[in-house]
Design a protein around this motif. Structure first.
Motif, mmCIF file in Angstrom:
data_model
loop_
_atom_site.group_PDB
_atom_site.id
_atom_site.type_symbol
_atom_site.label_atom_id
_atom_site.label_comp_id
_atom_site.label_asym_id
_atom_site.label_seq_id
_atom_site.Cartn_x
_atom_site.Cartn_y
_atom_site.Cartn_z
ATOM 1 N N HIS A 16 0.828 -1.212 0.000
ATOM 2 C CA HIS A 16 0.000 0.000 0.000
ATOM 3 C C HIS A 16 0.860 1.258 0.000
ATOM 4 C CE1 HIS A 16 0.701 -0.899 4.271
ATOM 5 N NE2 HIS A 16 0.464 0.366 4.541
ATOM 6 N N ILE A 17 2.014 1.193 0.648
ATOM 7 C CA ILE A 17 2.913 2.349 0.649
ATOM 8 C C ILE A 17 3.609 2.483 -0.702
ATOM 9 C CG2 ILE A 17 5.006 3.314 1.702
ATOM 10 C CD1 ILE A 17 4.107 2.163 4.356
ATOM 11 N N LYS A 18 3.931 1.350 -1.328
ATOM 12 C CA LYS A 18 4.579 1.382 -2.643
ATOM 13 C C LYS A 18 3.679 2.045 -3.682
ATOM 14 C CE LYS A 18 7.609 0.159 -5.847
ATOM 15 N NZ LYS A 18 8.891 0.889 -5.975
ATOM 16 N N LEU A 19 2.398 1.644 -3.720
ATOM 17 C CA LEU A 19 1.483 2.234 -4.698
ATOM 18 C C LEU A 19 1.290 3.722 -4.422
ATOM 19 C CD1 LEU A 19 -0.401 1.875 -7.100
ATOM 20 C CD2 LEU A 19 -2.220 1.234 -5.503
ATOM 21 N N THR A 20 1.154 4.088 -3.153
ATOM 22 C CA THR A 20 0.995 5.500 -2.781
ATOM 23 C C THR A 20 2.215 6.304 -3.194
ATOM 24 O OG1 THR A 20 -0.303 4.760 -0.864
ATOM 25 C CG2 THR A 20 0.412 7.061 -0.883
ATOM 26 N N SER A 21 3.403 5.743 -2.959
ATOM 27 C CA SER A 21 4.652 6.425 -3.300
ATOM 28 C C SER A 21 4.803 6.597 -4.807
ATOM 29 C CB SER A 21 5.852 5.649 -2.741
ATOM 30 O OG SER A 21 5.800 5.586 -1.343
ATOM 31 N N GLU A 22 4.403 5.586 -5.576
ATOM 32 C CA GLU A 22 4.513 5.680 -7.038
ATOM 33 C C GLU A 22 3.602 6.776 -7.583
ATOM 34 O OE1 GLU A 22 6.593 4.257 -9.112
ATOM 35 O OE2 GLU A 22 7.565 3.171 -7.478
ATOM 36 N N SER A 74 -2.165 13.348 -18.599
ATOM 37 C CA SER A 74 -2.155 11.977 -19.113
ATOM 38 C C SER A 74 -0.847 11.286 -18.766
ATOM 39 C CB SER A 74 -2.357 11.986 -20.629
ATOM 40 O OG SER A 74 -2.388 10.680 -21.116
ATOM 41 N N ALA A 75 -0.939 10.202 -18.001
ATOM 42 C CA ALA A 75 0.249 9.436 -17.638
ATOM 43 C C ALA A 75 0.647 8.523 -18.788
ATOM 44 C CB ALA A 75 -0.052 8.595 -16.392
ATOM 45 N N ALA A 76 1.871 8.035 -18.724
ATOM 46 C CA ALA A 76 2.342 7.115 -19.750
ATOM 47 C C ALA A 76 1.472 5.867 -19.757
ATOM 48 C CB ALA A 76 3.793 6.727 -19.475
ATOM 49 N N ALA A 77 1.284 5.316 -20.949
ATOM 50 C CA ALA A 77 0.464 4.104 -21.047
ATOM 51 C C ALA A 77 1.175 2.949 -20.358
ATOM 52 C CB ALA A 77 0.227 3.763 -22.521
ATOM 53 N N PRO A 78 0.457 2.208 -19.526
ATOM 54 C CA PRO A 78 1.089 1.060 -18.872
ATOM 55 C C PRO A 78 1.591 0.064 -19.907
ATOM 56 C CG PRO A 78 -1.055 1.545 -17.896
ATOM 57 C CD PRO A 78 -0.950 2.369 -19.139
ATOM 58 N N ARG A 79 2.677 -0.637 -19.554
ATOM 59 C CA ARG A 79 3.200 -1.647 -20.460
ATOM 60 C C ARG A 79 2.140 -2.713 -20.694
ATOM 61 N NH1 ARG A 79 7.364 0.001 -17.357
ATOM 62 N NH2 ARG A 79 6.807 -1.379 -15.627
ATOM 63 N N GLN A 80 1.947 -3.066 -21.929
ATOM 64 C CA GLN A 80 0.933 -4.057 -22.256
ATOM 65 C C GLN A 80 1.397 -5.449 -21.817
ATOM 66 O OE1 GLN A 80 -2.199 -3.411 -23.513
ATOM 67 N NE2 GLN A 80 -1.522 -1.326 -23.027
ATOM 68 N N SER A 88 2.179 -4.885 -11.259
ATOM 69 C CA SER A 88 3.199 -4.193 -10.476
ATOM 70 C C SER A 88 2.635 -2.865 -9.994
ATOM 71 C CB SER A 88 4.460 -3.950 -11.310
ATOM 72 O OG SER A 88 4.243 -2.934 -12.270
ATOM 73 N N ALA A 89 3.177 -2.367 -8.877
ATOM 74 C CA ALA A 89 2.712 -1.092 -8.325
ATOM 75 C C ALA A 89 2.982 0.046 -9.296
ATOM 76 C CB ALA A 89 3.390 -0.830 -6.982
ATOM 77 N N GLU A 90 4.124 -0.022 -10.005
ATOM 78 C CA GLU A 90 4.462 1.033 -10.967
ATOM 79 C C GLU A 90 3.423 1.110 -12.084
ATOM 80 O OE1 GLU A 90 8.320 -0.518 -9.174
ATOM 81 O OE2 GLU A 90 6.453 -1.381 -9.933
ATOM 82 N N ASP A 91 3.081 -0.050 -12.656
ATOM 83 C CA ASP A 91 2.107 -0.064 -13.751
ATOM 84 C C ASP A 91 0.704 0.293 -13.248
ATOM 85 O OD1 ASP A 91 4.063 -0.715 -15.514
ATOM 86 O OD2 ASP A 91 3.450 -2.797 -15.813
ATOM 87 N N GLU A 92 0.379 -0.145 -12.031
ATOM 88 C CA GLU A 92 -0.951 0.150 -11.498
ATOM 89 C C GLU A 92 -1.095 1.647 -11.216
ATOM 90 O OE1 GLU A 92 -4.866 -1.106 -10.078
ATOM 91 O OE2 GLU A 92 -3.476 -1.374 -11.740
ATOM 92 N N ALA A 93 -0.024 2.288 -10.743
ATOM 93 C CA ALA A 93 -0.055 3.738 -10.503
ATOM 94 C C ALA A 93 -0.304 4.482 -11.816
ATOM 95 C CB ALA A 93 1.256 4.199 -9.874
ATOM 96 N N GLU A 94 0.399 4.065 -12.864
ATOM 97 C CA GLU A 94 0.208 4.692 -14.178
ATOM 98 C C GLU A 94 -1.213 4.502 -14.678
ATOM 99 O OE1 GLU A 94 3.172 2.987 -16.691
ATOM 100 O OE2 GLU A 94 4.812 4.166 -15.853
ATOM 101 N N SER A 95 -1.752 3.290 -14.493
ATOM 102 C CA SER A 95 -3.101 2.979 -14.957
ATOM 103 C C SER A 95 -4.143 3.837 -14.227
ATOM 104 C CB SER A 95 -3.385 1.492 -14.737
ATOM 105 O OG SER A 95 -4.697 1.163 -15.116
#
Length: 602
Positions: A251-257, A292-298, A579-586
């Motif tokens: 939860h902290i990782k997603l918040t931080s991203e 607009s954030a970068a598109a998450p990796r497909q 991943s938290a990184e891709d979920e943050a972007e999404s």
């Protein structure tokens, strides 16, 4: 007394004997100082080999410091006349429960500790029953301890410690083999005991979500304390946590991203709980200029290969038919896939995988392996040797598979049994060692002088050297630090790319979701569901019905999305990312689309 444990510049070393007889000292604790408050819930974090377990042994007087001091309950652990007082009031549960189980019957094992303290009946009976109820295995009281699953044995070891009613409870990776629901239930029991009975809890863990429940955290590196503070203080320093080989709670990782993406630095108080993290994300998105954030990796679905192994109507019972472990199991496994098998402790996972290479022979039903030129059957005695050569199995405790004087000889053992030439053996040993990240230096070592992660790699290399078509791994990352887990799954991913089919048993739902192509859920010896992670974890109600935990990332992301729907009308989110990184972007993309790329103010 405010502090029940005080370490002052403590030092301790282990001595290893090399193959040539040379003795080498390795300092495990190097001038370590810390203080642990009475009634606190303290986490000890650090990479494998940092000295965490040695610290536990120093507190419980299983080892004595060579220099400096360790004081427990005001007693110096070097005081031979007083250390029994520490032993009687300090209980430790280690990662491998087999090393702590002494009773033949479950209830006898739990009674062993308090009985040795002279606790009379009926109090002894009450302590045993309450401890078994607290960890959820009261119904197994009359079972043979040896017949329990790995997770059930871990619960038994914990029950034995609770029955002692200690003043200090040390948990050294003691929840690593528990399924998520059992782990959370047990931690709730421990937290209740801490508050109602003034119990001091020290947990040594690689589970950052478990550490986030604590009052206090010490990070140990190279035998010294490198960081100390509350969970929110420790986890607000992303750089230092990563540098120490650790990771942030999900939860902290997603918040931080999300905070990084909108250019905001979070304050420790924003990270104190999941609730505060949800609020922080909503505040960030409502106040920031969300573009607009970068598109998450497909995440392109992998193409399914041919069927390589089939389990057909498999039944299996223990105790002469009294305990049914598998009940009409049907399961197909496909070439080149990673299949995760998940379920509660004791549901039949290890029994199932023990059939895949004919360690257990089917009592009813069959297991078939489809090679290019023939089909092998576990029910056919003449096929068993070939099945074991083509389906390699690495158990959850790798030390049980290591026995030779050097790692090289251990890896080569199966090859010698196959009758391969010495030159072919050397080729395969070096090939397998390289695949799991072991060096020439590791190959000349005794396997018993290696860390837990290195032992696991050596055991895996011994199986890989046989060049199996299918590799079966029972909890391959349990007990490894975050860096070690990442390396382990990197090895698994490389093997899959090279064509090895991988079956892994795991209690870590986030790892299963991130790395598996499909997940098979087992419950009560039956297959409850088989599907992709995205489809399986999309239905939280069905997960609860199956008693399967949702991955922490998926569960927390769903909470965030629910809150954001109330903040931004019409926002539509995609399926959770792995991943938290891709979920943050999404999440940011969805919010940006809903507000037209302008501010996120609802």
């Amino acid at each position: 007394m405010d502090n029940v444990v005080i370490a002052q510049k403590a030092e301790f070393s282990y001595t290893s004997v090399m193959a040539d007889g040379l003795k080498v000292a390795r300092k495990a604790i190097d001038g370590l100082s810390l203080e642990i408050r009475k009634g606190s819930y303290t986490a000890i974090l650090g990479p494998n080999g940092s000295g965490k377990s040695t610290l536990a042994k120093l507190i419980n007087v299983l080892e004595i410091p060579e220099a400096g001091s360790v004081t427990v309950f005001g007693v110096d652990t070097r005081d031979e006349d007083e250390f029994w007082e520490i032993r009687e009031n300090c209980a430790c549960v280690f990662q491998n429960p087999d090393n702590q189980i002494v009773g033949t019957i479950v209830e006898e094992d739990v009674a062993f500790g308090p009985e040795n303290l002279g606790i009379p009946n009926p109090e002894l009976r009450n302590r045993v029953d309450n401890a078994l109820k607290d960890v959820g295995i009261f119904e197994l009281a009359k079972r043979q301890a040896a017949s329990l699953s790995g997770g059930q044995k871990q619960k038994l070891a914990i029950a034995g410690a609770l029955a002692m009613q200690p003043s200090i409870l040390i948990l050294d990776e003691s929840t690593a083999m528990l399924d998520p629901n059992s782990r959370d239930e047990f931690l709730d029991v421990v937290d209740k005991m801490r508050r109602t009975k003034d119990l001091t809890v020290i947990t040594i863990t690689h589970d950052m979500s478990e550490a986030a429940r604590c009052d206090d955290i010490f990070v140990i590196e190279n035998g010294k304390v490198s960081m100390h503070g509350s969970p929110s203080e420790i986890f607000s320093d992303d750089y230092r946590i990563t540098a120490a080989g650790l990771e942030l709670p999900t939860h902290i990782k997603l918040t931080s991203e999300i905070a990084k993406s909108v250019g905001v630095r979070l304050k420790p108080e924003q990270l104190e709980s999941e609730d505060s993290c949800v609020k922080a994300i909503c505040d960030l998105i409502s106040k920031a200029h969300v573009t607009s954030a970068a598109a998450p990796r497909q995440e392109t679905p992998r193409q399914r290969g041919r069927k390589i192994l089939s389990v057909e109507g498999l039944d299996y019972s223990y105790d002469d038919g009294k305990t049914k472990a598998l009940d009409s199991i049907n399961l197909d496994i496909y070439e080149g896939e990673v299949l995760a098998i998940v379920g509660k402790s004791g549901c039949g996972k290890t029994t199932l995988i023990s059939h895949l290479n004919a360690i257990f022979r089917p009592q009813k039903g069959d297991v078939k392996l489809f090679l290019e030129d023939r089909t092998l059957s576990a029910s056919d005695k003449k096929d068993v040797k070939a099945m074991r050569e083509n389906v390699g199995l690495v158990f959850q405790y790798p030390e049980y598979q290591l026995f030779e004087e050097t790692v090289f000889k251990d890896i080569a053992y199966g090859l010698r049994k196959m009758g391969l030439s010495e030159s072919e053996q050397r080729t395969r040993v070096h090939e397998a060692a390289k695949a799991v990240g072991l060096t020439e230096t590791h190959l000349v070592k005794s396997p018993f002088d290696m860390s837990g992660g290195q032992k696991r790699r050596a055991a895996m290399a011994g199986v890989l050297a046989m060049r199996p078509k299918i590799l079966v791994l029972d909890e391959p990352a349990a007990g490894l630090d975050p860096r070690g887990r990442k390396n382990m799954f990197g090895i698994i991913e490389n093997l899959r790319r090279e064509g090895t089919t991988v079956v892994l048993v795991s209690h870590n739902m986030d790892e299963a979701a991130a790395y598996a192509d499909r997940i098979c859920c087992i419950g009560g010896g039956k297959v409850l569901a088989v599907d992709t992670p995205e489809k399986l974890f999309a239905d939280e109600d069905k997960l609860k019905e199956m008693q399967i935990a949702c991955p922490k990332l998926f569960a927390f992301s769903n909470r965030v999305k629910c809150a954001l729907r109330g903040l931004i009308p019409g926002v539509e989110f995609e399926s959770p990312r792995k991943s938290a990184e891709d979920e943050a972007e999404s999440i940011l993309r969805a919010c940006a689309a809903a507000v037209g790329g302008g501010t996120g103010n609802a």
